[in-house]
Motif scaffolding. Structure first.
Motif, PDB file in Angstrom:
ATOM      1  N   ILE A 174      14.971  11.590  -9.425  1.00 49.58           N
ATOM      2  CA  ILE A 174      13.649  11.582  -9.339  1.00 49.58           C
ATOM      3  C   ILE A 174      13.422  10.372  -8.072  1.00 49.58           C
ATOM      4  N   ARG A 175      13.874   9.124  -8.386  1.00 49.02           N
ATOM      5  CA  ARG A 175      13.840   8.112  -7.334  1.00 49.02           C
ATOM      6  C   ARG A 175      14.572   8.540  -5.977  1.00 49.02           C
ATOM      7  N   ILE A 176      15.475   9.231  -6.148  1.00 52.82           N
ATOM      8  CA  ILE A 176      16.054   9.700  -4.653  1.00 52.82           C
ATOM      9  C   ILE A 176      15.182  10.851  -4.164  1.00 52.82           C
ATOM     10  N   GLN A 177      14.728  11.383  -4.895  1.00 53.96           N
ATOM     11  CA  GLN A 177      13.805  12.683  -4.247  1.00 53.96           C
ATOM     12  C   GLN A 177      12.534  11.958  -3.548  1.00 53.96           C
ATOM     13  N   ASN A 178      12.000  11.166  -4.323  1.00 52.58           N
ATOM     14  CA  ASN A 178      10.876  10.065  -3.771  1.00 52.58           C
ATOM     15  C   ASN A 178      11.045   9.626  -2.685  1.00 52.58           C
ATOM     16  N   LEU A 179      12.284   8.879  -2.468  1.00 55.96           N
ATOM     17  CA  LEU A 179      12.639   8.245  -1.383  1.00 55.96           C
ATOM     18  C   LEU A 179      12.745   9.284  -0.082  1.00 55.96           C
ATOM     19  N   GLU A 180      13.525  10.252  -0.070  1.00 52.97           N
ATOM     20  CA  GLU A 180      13.522  11.427   0.634  1.00 52.97           C
ATOM     21  C   GLU A 180      12.376  11.744   1.006  1.00 52.97           C
ATOM     22  N   GLU A 181      11.178  11.930   0.150  1.00 59.04           N
ATOM     23  CA  GLU A 181      10.161  12.581   0.661  1.00 59.04           C
ATOM     24  C   GLU A 181       9.120  11.500   0.719  1.00 59.04           C
ATOM     25  N   GLY A 182       9.538  10.258   1.309  1.00 59.50           N
ATOM     26  CA  GLY A 182       8.352   9.284   1.613  1.00 59.50           C
ATOM     27  C   GLY A 182       7.584   9.006   0.723  1.00 59.50           C
ATOM     28  N   LYS A 183       7.603   9.204  -0.631  1.00 56.95           N
ATOM     29  CA  LYS A 183       6.822   8.821  -1.653  1.00 56.95           C
ATOM     30  C   LYS A 183       6.911   7.541  -2.230  1.00 56.95           C
ATOM     31  N   THR A 184       7.897   6.608  -1.651  1.00 56.67           N
ATOM     32  CA  THR A 184       8.503   5.350  -2.451  1.00 56.67           C
ATOM     33  C   THR A 184       7.762   4.355  -1.410  1.00 56.67           C
ATOM     34  N   GLU A 185       7.488   3.268  -1.743  1.00 59.98           N
ATOM     35  CA  GLU A 185       7.184   2.234  -0.712  1.00 59.98           C
ATOM     36  C   GLU A 185       8.122   1.087  -0.970  1.00 59.98           C
ATOM     37  N   LEU A 186       8.822   0.747   0.226  1.00 64.13           N
ATOM     38  CA  LEU A 186      10.093  -0.060   0.128  1.00 64.13           C
ATOM     39  C   LEU A 186       9.521  -1.655   0.393  1.00 64.13           C
ATOM     40  N   TYR A 187      10.148  -2.563  -0.268  1.00 60.41           N
ATOM     41  CA  TYR A 187       9.877  -3.984   0.053  1.00 60.41           C
ATOM     42  C   TYR A 187      10.951  -4.720   0.718  1.00 60.41           C
ATOM     43  N   SER A 188      11.029  -5.780   1.494  1.00 55.55           N
ATOM     44  CA  SER A 188      12.243  -6.509   1.828  1.00 55.55           C
ATOM     45  C   SER A 188      12.417  -7.657   0.408  1.00 55.55           C
ATOM     46  N   TRP A 189      13.526  -8.023   0.617  1.00 59.03           N
ATOM     47  CA  TRP A 189      13.961  -9.389  -0.477  1.00 59.03           C
ATOM     48  C   TRP A 189      12.734 -10.228  -0.370  1.00 59.03           C
ATOM     49  N   ASP A 190      12.523 -10.748   0.862  1.00 57.12           N
ATOM     50  CA  ASP A 190      11.714 -11.629   1.266  1.00 57.12           C
ATOM     51  C   ASP A 190      10.160 -11.432   0.596  1.00 57.12           C
ATOM     52  N   GLU A 191       9.915 -10.087   0.999  1.00 56.78           N
ATOM     53  CA  GLU A 191       8.575  -9.822   0.240  1.00 56.78           C
ATOM     54  C   GLU A 191       8.531  -9.760  -1.022  1.00 56.78           C
ATOM     55  N   VAL A 192       9.470  -9.390  -2.034  1.00 58.00           N
ATOM     56  CA  VAL A 192       9.634  -9.427  -3.213  1.00 58.00           C
ATOM     57  C   VAL A 192       9.647 -11.022  -3.808  1.00 58.00           C
ATOM     58  N   LYS A 193      10.249 -11.804  -3.060  1.00 57.53           N
ATOM     59  CA  LYS A 193      10.310 -13.456  -3.630  1.00 57.53           C
ATOM     60  C   LYS A 193       8.686 -13.684  -3.585  1.00 57.53           C
ATOM     61  N   ALA A 194       8.265 -13.353  -2.441  1.00 57.91           N
ATOM     62  CA  ALA A 194       6.764 -13.873  -2.183  1.00 57.91           C
ATOM     63  C   ALA A 194       5.733 -13.634  -3.146  1.00 57.91           C
ATOM     64  N   HIS A 195       6.181 -12.230  -3.550  1.00 57.93           N
ATOM     65  CA  HIS A 195       5.060 -11.589  -4.750  1.00 57.93           C
ATOM     66  C   HIS A 195       5.479 -12.386  -5.820  1.00 57.93           C
ATOM     67  N   LEU A 196       6.629 -12.214  -6.290  1.00 56.17           N
ATOM     68  CA  LEU A 196       7.013 -13.004  -7.590  1.00 56.17           C
ATOM     69  C   LEU A 196       6.521 -14.594  -7.714  1.00 56.17           C
ATOM     70  N   LYS A 197       6.544 -15.245  -6.320  1.00 54.85           N
ATOM     71  CA  LYS A 197       6.018 -16.534  -6.489  1.00 54.85           C
ATOM     72  C   LYS A 197       4.490 -16.718  -6.617  1.00 54.85           C
ATOM     73  N   SER A 198       3.826 -15.689  -6.033  1.00 52.17           N
ATOM     74  CA  SER A 198       2.510 -15.592  -6.078  1.00 52.17           C
ATOM     75  C   SER A 198       1.695 -15.396  -7.495  1.00 52.17           C
ATOM     76  N   ILE A 199       2.712 -14.611  -8.428  1.00 48.43           N
ATOM     77  CA  ILE A 199       2.110 -14.380  -9.627  1.00 48.43           C
ATOM     78  C   ILE A 199       2.363 -15.372 -10.858  1.00 48.43           C
ATOM     79  N   ARG A 200       3.077 -16.309 -10.283  1.00 43.60           N
ATOM     80  CA  ARG A 200       3.492 -17.363 -11.233  1.00 43.60           C
ATOM     81  C   ARG A 200       2.380 -18.358 -11.554  1.00 43.60           C
TER      82      ARG A 200
END
Length: 68
Positions: A42-68
């Motif tokens: 399902i995840r591969i299909q969603n990725l191939e169909e452009g239905k998945t939003e991708l984030y860089s590792w820096d974006e993920v870290k920033a988000h995790l720091k913002s929710i603490r």
């Protein structure tokens, strides 16, 4: 299991060791449940169909720091 005296090896030697360990694992012996296979499909299909939003590792870290 404990690996003794690992610090005596250089980083390059440690990387080679890690690669050799990884390559020694038989891919045929890895067991993945049918539920996990379906979810991955399902995840591969969603990725191939452009239905998945991708984030860089820096974006993920920033988000995790913002929710603490």
């Amino acid at each position: 299991m404990e690996i003794k005296n690992l610090s005596r090896y250089s980083n390059a030697e440690k990387i080679i060791l890690a690669e050799q360990l990884w390559d020694s694992v038989s891919k045929d012996d890895l067991e993945i449940s049918d539920d996990v296979k379906r979810e991955l499909d399902i995840r591969i299909q969603n990725l191939e169909e452009g239905k998945t939003e991708l984030y860089s590792w820096d974006e993920v870290k920033a988000h995790l720091k913002s929710i603490r």
